[in-house]
Design a protein around this motif. Structure first.
Motif, PDB file in Angstrom:
ATOM      1  N   CYS A  20       0.838  -1.202   0.000  1.00 59.87           N
ATOM      2  CA  CYS A  20       0.000   0.000   0.000  1.00 59.87           C
ATOM      3  C   CYS A  20       0.878   1.260   0.000  1.00 59.87           C
ATOM      4  CB  CYS A  20      -0.967  -0.010   1.169  1.00 59.87           C
ATOM      5  SG  CYS A  20      -0.208   0.168   2.778  1.00 59.87           S
ATOM      6  N   GLN A  21       0.288   2.329  -0.505  1.00 62.68           N
ATOM      7  CA  GLN A  21       1.000   3.600  -0.683  1.00 62.68           C
ATOM      8  C   GLN A  21       1.635   4.086   0.629  1.00 62.68           C
ATOM      9  OE1 GLN A  21       1.332   4.839  -3.677  1.00 62.68           O
ATOM     10  NE2 GLN A  21       1.283   7.028  -3.673  1.00 62.68           N
ATOM     11  N   SER A  22       0.913   3.965   1.739  1.00 67.00           N
ATOM     12  CA  SER A  22       1.462   4.458   3.012  1.00 67.00           C
ATOM     13  C   SER A  22       2.711   3.682   3.417  1.00 67.00           C
ATOM     14  CB  SER A  22       0.406   4.405   4.113  1.00 67.00           C
ATOM     15  OG  SER A  22      -0.042   3.082   4.308  1.00 67.00           O
TER      16      SER A  22
ATOM     17  N   ALA B 272       8.623   3.607   3.976  1.00 66.00           N
ATOM     18  CA  ALA B 272       9.924   3.022   3.643  1.00 66.00           C
ATOM     19  C   ALA B 272      10.836   4.067   3.011  1.00 66.00           C
ATOM     20  CB  ALA B 272       9.739   1.832   2.700  1.00 66.00           C
ATOM     21  N   ALA B 273      10.278   4.859   2.097  1.00 66.21           N
ATOM     22  CA  ALA B 273      11.074   5.908   1.445  1.00 66.21           C
ATOM     23  C   ALA B 273      11.548   6.942   2.464  1.00 66.21           C
ATOM     24  CB  ALA B 273      10.250   6.586   0.351  1.00 66.21           C
ATOM     25  N   SER B 274      10.685   7.304   3.388  1.00 67.92           N
ATOM     26  CA  SER B 274      11.055   8.276   4.419  1.00 67.92           C
ATOM     27  C   SER B 274      12.157   7.718   5.321  1.00 67.92           C
ATOM     28  CB  SER B 274       9.820   8.650   5.239  1.00 67.92           C
ATOM     29  OG  SER B 274      10.149   9.599   6.203  1.00 67.92           O
TER      30      SER B 274
ATOM     31  N   GLU C  99       0.555   6.176  -8.487  1.00 71.64           N
ATOM     32  CA  GLU C  99       0.776   5.128  -7.504  1.00 71.64           C
ATOM     33  C   GLU C  99       2.263   4.802  -7.468  1.00 71.64           C
ATOM     34  OE1 GLU C  99      -0.332   0.439  -6.818  1.00 71.64           O
ATOM     35  OE2 GLU C  99      -1.458   1.614  -8.267  1.00 71.64           O
ATOM     36  N   VAL C 100       2.832   4.728  -6.277  1.00 75.17           N
ATOM     37  CA  VAL C 100       4.246   4.398  -6.125  1.00 75.17           C
ATOM     38  C   VAL C 100       4.346   2.889  -5.914  1.00 75.17           C
ATOM     39  CG1 VAL C 100       6.329   4.755  -4.754  1.00 75.17           C
ATOM     40  CG2 VAL C 100       4.759   6.654  -5.136  1.00 75.17           C
ATOM     41  N   ARG C 101       4.875   2.192  -6.917  1.00 71.72           N
ATOM     42  CA  ARG C 101       5.022   0.741  -6.835  1.00 71.72           C
ATOM     43  C   ARG C 101       6.459   0.335  -6.556  1.00 71.72           C
ATOM     44  NH1 ARG C 101       2.069   0.421 -12.424  1.00 71.72           N
ATOM     45  NH2 ARG C 101       3.628   2.019 -12.594  1.00 71.72           N
TER      46      ARG C 101
END
Length: 87
Positions: free
Chosen positions: A24-26, A31-33, A62-64
């Protein structure tokens, strides 16, 4: 050399099976943060690319996947930090 048909991209994109869905996006943003904080705390040179970069610029997508470019001289230090991370 031809032109890329952006309008037809969705029709050509292979469909994922049910068991291969993206997180999911959150979770992707968390993870990116986490990786961003790690890179900045260790003064690594990096750049965010792909869908996440577009999202940061205001594009609704959408970030996949998370794509991060970094200086190859930091590769071993980054690998050690990420392998030692309990996440």
């Amino acid at each position: 050399m031809g032109y890329h048909d952006v309008a037809g991209h969705e029709r050509r994109k292979p469909r994922q099976k049910d068991e291969m869905q993206a997180p999911c996006q959150s979770n992707m943003l968390a993870a990116a943060s986490h990786v961003r904080r790690l890179f900045e705390s260790k003064k690594f040179t990096y750049a965010v690319m792909g869908e996440l970069a577009l999202l940061c610029l205001g594009h609704r997508c959408e970030v996949r996947n998370i794509f991060i470019a970094y200086d190859d001289k930091d590769c071993n230090r980054i690998k050690k930090k990420l392998e030692g991370d309990r996440r």
